[in-house]
Design a protein around this motif. Sequence first.
Motif, PDB file in Angstrom:
ATOM      1  N   LEU A 102       1.098  -1.206  -0.017  1.00  0.00           N
ATOM      2  CA  LEU A 102       0.141   0.018   0.051  1.00  0.00           C
ATOM      3  C   LEU A 102       0.684   1.109  -0.107  1.00  0.00           C
ATOM      4  O   LEU A 102       0.674   2.142  -0.604  1.00  0.00           O
ATOM      5  N   GLY A 103       2.076   1.255   0.830  1.00  0.00           N
ATOM      6  CA  GLY A 103       2.717   2.355   0.898  1.00  0.00           C
ATOM      7  C   GLY A 103       3.339   2.645  -0.448  1.00  0.00           C
ATOM      8  O   GLY A 103       3.595   3.868  -0.941  1.00  0.00           O
ATOM      9  N   ARG A 104       3.858   1.650  -1.273  1.00  0.00           N
ATOM     10  CA  ARG A 104       4.506   1.704  -2.681  1.00  0.00           C
ATOM     11  C   ARG A 104       3.327   2.311  -3.630  1.00  0.00           C
ATOM     12  O   ARG A 104       3.734   3.120  -4.363  1.00  0.00           O
ATOM     13  N   ARG A 105       2.103   1.920  -3.555  1.00  0.00           N
ATOM     14  CA  ARG A 105       1.172   1.990  -4.606  1.00  0.00           C
ATOM     15  C   ARG A 105       0.513   3.602  -4.187  1.00  0.00           C
ATOM     16  O   ARG A 105       0.353   4.435  -5.170  1.00  0.00           O
ATOM     17  N   VAL A 106       0.395   4.037  -3.078  1.00  0.00           N
ATOM     18  CA  VAL A 106      -0.092   5.329  -2.821  1.00  0.00           C
ATOM     19  C   VAL A 106       0.830   6.478  -2.498  1.00  0.00           C
ATOM     20  O   VAL A 106       0.523   7.802  -2.942  1.00  0.00           O
ATOM     21  N   ASP A 107       1.884   6.344  -1.900  1.00  0.00           N
ATOM     22  CA  ASP A 107       2.885   7.303  -1.697  1.00  0.00           C
ATOM     23  C   ASP A 107       4.196   7.123  -2.243  1.00  0.00           C
ATOM     24  O   ASP A 107       5.172   7.811  -2.364  1.00  0.00           O
ATOM     25  N   GLY A 108       4.317   5.968  -3.141  1.00  0.00           N
ATOM     26  CA  GLY A 108       5.674   5.677  -3.695  1.00  0.00           C
ATOM     27  C   GLY A 108       6.811   5.470  -2.792  1.00  0.00           C
ATOM     28  O   GLY A 108       8.008   6.071  -3.275  1.00  0.00           O
ATOM     29  N   VAL A 109       6.711   4.975  -1.427  1.00  0.00           N
ATOM     30  CA  VAL A 109       7.684   4.902  -0.569  1.00  0.00           C
ATOM     31  C   VAL A 109       8.033   3.352  -0.439  1.00  0.00           C
ATOM     32  O   VAL A 109       7.294   2.347  -0.608  1.00  0.00           O
ATOM     33  N   GLN A 110       9.430   3.128   0.027  1.00  0.00           N
ATOM     34  CA  GLN A 110       9.979   2.030   0.268  1.00  0.00           C
ATOM     35  C   GLN A 110       9.955   1.251   1.563  1.00  0.00           C
ATOM     36  O   GLN A 110      10.429   2.105   2.528  1.00  0.00           O
ATOM     37  N   LEU A 111       8.901   0.535   1.889  1.00  0.00           N
ATOM     38  CA  LEU A 111       8.746   0.036   3.270  1.00  0.00           C
ATOM     39  C   LEU A 111       9.263  -1.331   3.707  1.00  0.00           C
ATOM     40  O   LEU A 111       9.417  -2.011   2.534  1.00  0.00           O
ATOM     41  N   PHE A 112       9.363  -1.718   4.687  1.00  0.00           N
ATOM     42  CA  PHE A 112      10.193  -2.895   4.962  1.00  0.00           C
ATOM     43  C   PHE A 112       9.177  -3.862   6.019  1.00  0.00           C
ATOM     44  O   PHE A 112       8.503  -3.237   7.049  1.00  0.00           O
ATOM     45  N   GLY A 113       9.443  -4.949   6.051  1.00  0.00           N
ATOM     46  CA  GLY A 113       8.792  -5.983   7.300  1.00  0.00           C
ATOM     47  C   GLY A 113       9.627  -7.122   7.690  1.00  0.00           C
ATOM     48  O   GLY A 113      10.576  -7.399   6.938  1.00  0.00           O
ATOM     49  N   LEU A 114       9.646  -7.270   9.039  1.00  0.00           N
ATOM     50  CA  LEU A 114      10.394  -8.296   9.559  1.00  0.00           C
ATOM     51  C   LEU A 114       9.571  -8.975  10.547  1.00  0.00           C
ATOM     52  O   LEU A 114       8.822  -8.372  11.553  1.00  0.00           O
ATOM     53  N   THR A 115       9.513 -10.412  10.480  1.00  0.00           N
ATOM     54  CA  THR A 115       8.777 -10.972  11.413  1.00  0.00           C
ATOM     55  C   THR A 115       9.473 -11.827  12.205  1.00  0.00           C
ATOM     56  O   THR A 115      10.650 -12.471  11.902  1.00  0.00           O
ATOM     57  N   SER A 116       9.363 -12.546  13.524  1.00  0.00           N
ATOM     58  CA  SER A 116       9.587 -13.597  14.252  1.00  0.00           C
ATOM     59  C   SER A 116       8.529 -14.769  14.257  1.00  0.00           C
ATOM     60  O   SER A 116       7.595 -14.609  14.161  1.00  0.00           O
ATOM     61  N   SER A 117       9.429 -15.992  14.449  1.00  0.00           N
ATOM     62  CA  SER A 117       8.619 -17.137  14.475  1.00  0.00           C
ATOM     63  C   SER A 117       7.740 -17.023  15.782  1.00  0.00           C
ATOM     64  O   SER A 117       7.846 -16.410  16.810  1.00  0.00           O
ATOM     65  N   LEU A 118       6.412 -17.483  15.853  1.00  0.00           N
ATOM     66  CA  LEU A 118       5.685 -17.606  16.839  1.00  0.00           C
ATOM     67  C   LEU A 118       6.051 -18.720  17.667  1.00  0.00           C
ATOM     68  O   LEU A 118       6.000 -20.152  17.210  1.00  0.00           O
ATOM     69  N   LEU A 119       6.435 -18.621  18.926  1.00  0.00           N
ATOM     70  CA  LEU A 119       7.327 -19.681  19.831  1.00  0.00           C
ATOM     71  C   LEU A 119       6.470 -20.633  20.444  1.00  0.00           C
ATOM     72  O   LEU A 119       5.381 -20.202  20.949  1.00  0.00           O
ATOM     73  N   THR A 120       6.698 -21.612  20.447  1.00  0.00           N
ATOM     74  CA  THR A 120       6.195 -22.647  21.198  1.00  0.00           C
ATOM     75  C   THR A 120       7.415 -23.225  21.990  1.00  0.00           C
ATOM     76  O   THR A 120       8.579 -23.155  21.633  1.00  0.00           O
ATOM     77  N   THR A 121       7.034 -23.973  23.053  1.00  0.00           N
ATOM     78  CA  THR A 121       8.201 -24.740  23.965  1.00  0.00           C
ATOM     79  C   THR A 121       8.846 -25.851  23.102  1.00  0.00           C
ATOM     80  O   THR A 121       7.913 -26.385  22.195  1.00  0.00           O
ATOM     81  N   SER A 122       9.645 -26.477  23.634  1.00  0.00           N
ATOM     82  CA  SER A 122      10.235 -27.848  22.908  1.00  0.00           C
ATOM     83  C   SER A 122       9.025 -28.934  22.749  1.00  0.00           C
ATOM     84  O   SER A 122       9.141 -29.757  21.964  1.00  0.00           O
TER      85      SER A 122
END
Length: 419
Positions: A212-232
């Motif tokens: 959406l940022g690229r389409r409406v404002d022409g900006v480069q945005l970034f994303g980073l995720t972590s895994s959803l943690l479970t115990t062993s």
Amino acid sequence: MSKFQSEFLNILDERGFIQDVSHPDELDTAAKAGAMTAYIGFDCTASSLHAGSLVSIMMLYWMQQTGHRVIALMGGGTTKVGDPSGKDESRKLLSNDDIAANMDSIKQVFSRFLTFGDKPGDAVMVNNADWLDELNYISFLREYGPHFTINRMLNFDSVKLRLDREQPLTFLEFNYMILQAFDFVELNRRYGCTLQMGGSDQWGNIINGIELGRRVDGVQLFGLTSSLLTTSSGAKMGKTAAGAIWLNTDMLSAYDYWQYWRNVEDADVGRFLKLFTTLPLDEVDRLAALGGAERNEAKKILATQATALLHGRDAADDAAETARKTFEQGAVADGLPTIEISQDQLHSGLGILAALVRAGLSSSNSEARRAIKGGAVRLNDVTVSNERLMLQESDIGADDAIKLSMGKKRHALIRLTES
């Protein structure tokens, strides 16, 4: 060795936070070039966050520690819609007053991990209701709706999970991903925010915001995720048989929080030391390599370090000392979770089942009954076999308390008040 050059991504990678990154090379270059601004959103569905939110909070912590600016986004607006991610059914709709009360309650945790203020590197707390509540729905749909296709939205995990399991997904919830994408664009406009982080269940929503940022404002945005943690063993992080591991002190004591980390599975010690403490990695590696009885010492260090981050060093040390007295000396330590009852309440009849529930050692009478049948309940260190047992004033020991125990590691005290 980490594949990243920036200090921020290098730390997150080495400590095990990262699952997915959009445009990793460009993000690495931007993070190395100077201060960035990133955010993570926290909806206000309860009066406290639980330990499952700690991965996100620690990512914000490390970002600020490495010279970047962070935003803790309170979902005062999106909570009114409800995030369908990872849920088989709709979340309970809360009133505006409930959402406001929850928001006020969960805010207190963040100051333990982040430095807020007006200086350039200080963290900011923002409420997305500030812009979402002001939207004109028709105008919003006309401006932003054409950038989202139903075809693509139906392929996101949060939607597919419901449809594959033939569970209803309301049109209200269907709007959530559009609103979260708009949050990212709005934060970029207001604060220059270029990175959104979160759990892996948010990946689709984050990608929507980038697009959406690229389409409406022409900006480069970034994303980073972590895994959803479970115990062993596969248990969900932040949940136990007795309930959630809440972060607010009024919902879970520092001692119980310490005990949660002390009792983690052996296979999780090294991983949790990386994620939930700030210990240097060489020290983490040393502790993770310990075996046998020494592994318990590593668990105690994990518990004390994690508790100090949330509750402060004094509370962590007190919890560790309470545990030492309780388990190593067999004493009744003052730091144990304590409930107070009046003499009238005791004389009118307080059964062992009700006492276990009231002390937080059991979630229900039936669970307490099963524990008694299994030989897991003790009164003043004596095993209880009678589920109809009534507590007596004669049960009060020399420490002016009645000690209840569930298993080997969970204890509470009952003390009498004068009235």
